[in-house]
Design a protein around this motif. Structure first.
Motif, PDB file in Angstrom:
ATOM      1  N   PHE A 180       1.952   1.926  -3.444  1.00 61.17           N
ATOM      2  CA  PHE A 180       0.863   2.550  -4.193  1.00 61.17           C
ATOM      3  C   PHE A 180       0.821   4.060  -3.934  1.00 61.17           C
ATOM      4  O   PHE A 180       0.708   4.862  -4.859  1.00 61.17           O
ATOM      5  CB  PHE A 180      -0.483   1.942  -3.781  1.00 61.17           C
ATOM      6  N   LEU A 181       0.914   4.424  -2.659  1.00 57.05           N
ATOM      7  CA  LEU A 181       0.823   5.831  -2.278  1.00 57.05           C
ATOM      8  C   LEU A 181       1.999   6.638  -2.816  1.00 57.05           C
ATOM      9  O   LEU A 181       1.819   7.751  -3.338  1.00 57.05           O
ATOM     10  CB  LEU A 181       0.748   5.944  -0.751  1.00 57.05           C
ATOM     11  N   GLU A 182       3.191   6.089  -2.689  1.00 56.28           N
ATOM     12  CA  GLU A 182       4.390   6.802  -3.126  1.00 56.28           C
ATOM     13  C   GLU A 182       4.409   7.015  -4.631  1.00 56.28           C
ATOM     14  O   GLU A 182       4.977   7.992  -5.119  1.00 56.28           O
ATOM     15  CB  GLU A 182       5.644   6.016  -2.706  1.00 56.28           C
ATOM     16  N   ASN A 183       3.771   6.119  -5.369  1.00 55.87           N
ATOM     17  CA  ASN A 183       3.773   6.220  -6.832  1.00 55.87           C
ATOM     18  C   ASN A 183       2.466   6.753  -7.400  1.00 55.87           C
ATOM     19  O   ASN A 183       2.254   6.722  -8.614  1.00 55.87           O
ATOM     20  CB  ASN A 183       4.089   4.853  -7.443  1.00 55.87           C
ATOM     21  N   ASN A 184       1.591   7.224  -6.501  1.00 57.58           N
ATOM     22  CA  ASN A 184       0.337   7.842  -6.919  1.00 57.58           C
ATOM     23  C   ASN A 184      -0.469   6.932  -7.845  1.00 57.58           C
ATOM     24  O   ASN A 184      -0.978   7.350  -8.891  1.00 57.58           O
ATOM     25  CB  ASN A 184       0.612   9.187  -7.611  1.00 57.58           C
ATOM     26  N   VAL A 185      -0.568   5.655  -7.445  1.00 56.85           N
ATOM     27  CA  VAL A 185      -1.296   4.667  -8.253  1.00 56.85           C
ATOM     28  C   VAL A 185      -2.791   4.967  -8.215  1.00 56.85           C
ATOM     29  O   VAL A 185      -3.376   5.159  -7.149  1.00 56.85           O
ATOM     30  CB  VAL A 185      -1.023   3.246  -7.724  1.00 56.85           C
ATOM     31  N   LYS A 186      -3.406   5.008  -9.386  1.00 57.63           N
ATOM     32  CA  LYS A 186      -4.823   5.355  -9.487  1.00 57.63           C
ATOM     33  C   LYS A 186      -5.724   4.126  -9.639  1.00 57.63           C
ATOM     34  O   LYS A 186      -6.887   4.156  -9.244  1.00 57.63           O
ATOM     35  CB  LYS A 186      -5.049   6.286 -10.680  1.00 57.63           C
ATOM     36  N   GLU A 187      -5.197   3.085 -10.241  1.00 55.86           N
ATOM     37  CA  GLU A 187      -6.024   1.908 -10.499  1.00 55.86           C
ATOM     38  C   GLU A 187      -5.225   0.640 -10.217  1.00 55.86           C
ATOM     39  O   GLU A 187      -4.057   0.543 -10.593  1.00 55.86           O
ATOM     40  CB  GLU A 187      -6.526   1.897 -11.946  1.00 55.86           C
ATOM     41  N   ASN A 241       0.827  -1.200   0.000  1.00 52.78           N
ATOM     42  CA  ASN A 241       0.000   0.000   0.000  1.00 52.78           C
ATOM     43  C   ASN A 241       0.864   1.254   0.000  1.00 52.78           C
ATOM     44  O   ASN A 241       0.535   2.259  -0.651  1.00 52.78           O
ATOM     45  CB  ASN A 241      -0.922  -0.003   1.221  1.00 52.78           C
ATOM     46  N   GLN A 242       1.993   1.203   0.717  1.00 49.57           N
ATOM     47  CA  GLN A 242       2.896   2.356   0.748  1.00 49.57           C
ATOM     48  C   GLN A 242       3.481   2.616  -0.638  1.00 49.57           C
ATOM     49  O   GLN A 242       3.638   3.767  -1.056  1.00 49.57           O
ATOM     50  CB  GLN A 242       4.021   2.109   1.759  1.00 49.57           C
ATOM     51  N   THR A 254     -10.724   1.777  -8.867  1.00 51.73           N
ATOM     52  CA  THR A 254     -10.143   3.033  -9.305  1.00 51.73           C
ATOM     53  C   THR A 254     -10.292   4.157  -8.291  1.00 51.73           C
ATOM     54  O   THR A 254      -9.627   5.179  -8.402  1.00 51.73           O
ATOM     55  CB  THR A 254     -10.806   3.508 -10.623  1.00 51.73           C
ATOM     56  N   ARG A 265      -9.220   4.779  -5.367  1.00 48.69           N
ATOM     57  CA  ARG A 265      -8.279   4.650  -4.260  1.00 48.69           C
ATOM     58  C   ARG A 265      -8.085   6.007  -3.591  1.00 48.69           C
ATOM     59  O   ARG A 265      -8.077   7.015  -4.218  1.00 48.69           O
ATOM     60  CB  ARG A 265      -6.922   4.135  -4.759  1.00 48.69           C
TER      61      ARG A 265
END
Length: 252
Positions: free
Chosen positions: A11-18, A8-9, A250, A252
């Motif tokens: 995802f957050l660090e890479n600004n994952v949208k989907e 999850n971290q 999507t 998130r």
């Protein structure tokens, strides 16, 4: 939970949208889909979908089709808990999902490491019975191989010191080379395998059962070469033409 929090971290660090997610053989055997879904939603905010063997095989087949631009071929998806064999039959794509994964076979038959001759013979008899009960001996070539067992074999046979996808994708596993490799590790202890080959930690435990399984598949179908592919299920989720919403989230 620690692993999911780390993911999850990322995802957050890479600004994952989907996010696309799917669970395969290990989840099917757990028989606790609700609990699994709850855990993934709690830590990642995603609705993971447990897919059956047929769905898995079709997704992988579609992935190979897009990656290698081929229209008629077969696939051996050799996993830890199951193996999916995917092949065209007329206008349809057939999927056979069999409980002959490398980890499953190792746990079921190899009580000793290195295994005894009787243990290897019992494994072979079991795999061949599963194949003969479910499949004809003819499938369409070329045959692509995916999954950790296949990519590990390709990595070792390539002679590379570092795993690189560009080397694995398209690497041809020749049955003669694979037989020689099998005999070279047949009586090795795990620490010797780790010392000899630069494979991913933990892979040494299922290397022999996995190699033996692939040899049995190749001999049963009279396949002399398998084209290894590191592209498989993960990439296939992006190619889904329909029902993509079942695998993604999507907001998130």
């Amino acid at each position: 939970s620690n692993v999911l929090e780390e993911i999850n971290q990322i995802f957050l660090e890479n600004n994952v949208k989907e996010v696309f997610s799917a669970a395969t053989a290990f989840a099917r055997k757990l028989n606790c889909e609700k609990e699994l879904r709850d855990i993934f939603y709690k830590y990642l905010g995603i609705n993971i979908k447990v897919i059956n063997g047929e769905e898995e095989g079709l997704i992988v087949y579609n992935s190979i089709k897009h990656q290698y631009h081929v229209s008629s071929f077969s696939v051996f998806d050799v996993g830890g808990g199951s193996t999916e064999i995917v092949y065209p039959e007329g206008n349809n794509i057939k999927v056979k999902s069999l409980e002959i994964g490398s980890l499953y076979l190792k746990k079921q038959f190899f009580k000793n490491i290195p295994p005894l001759t009787d243990e290897k013979n019992e494994l072979c008899s079991y795999v061949l019975s599963k194949l003969s009960d479910s499949l004809k001996k003819e499938i369409i070539s070329p045959v692509f191989g995916v999954g950790g067992t296949i990519t590990t074999i390709a990595f070792v046979l390539s002679g590379s010191k570092k795993y690189e996808r560009d080397i694995i994708n398209g690497f041809e596993i020749d049955i003669n080379n694979l037989e020689r490799f099998y005999h070279s590790i047949e009586y090795m202890k795990l620490d010797k395998i780790r010392e000899t080959y630069p494979i991913e930690e933990g892979r040494e435990d299922v290397l022999l059962s996995g190699v033996l399984l692939v040899l049995l598949l190749m001999n049963y179908f009279n396949i002399r070469k398998i084209i290894a592919s590191d592209t498989s299920l993960l990439e296939g989720l992006f190619y889904l033409p329909t029902r993509k919403s079942e695998f993604s989230r999507t907001d998130r």
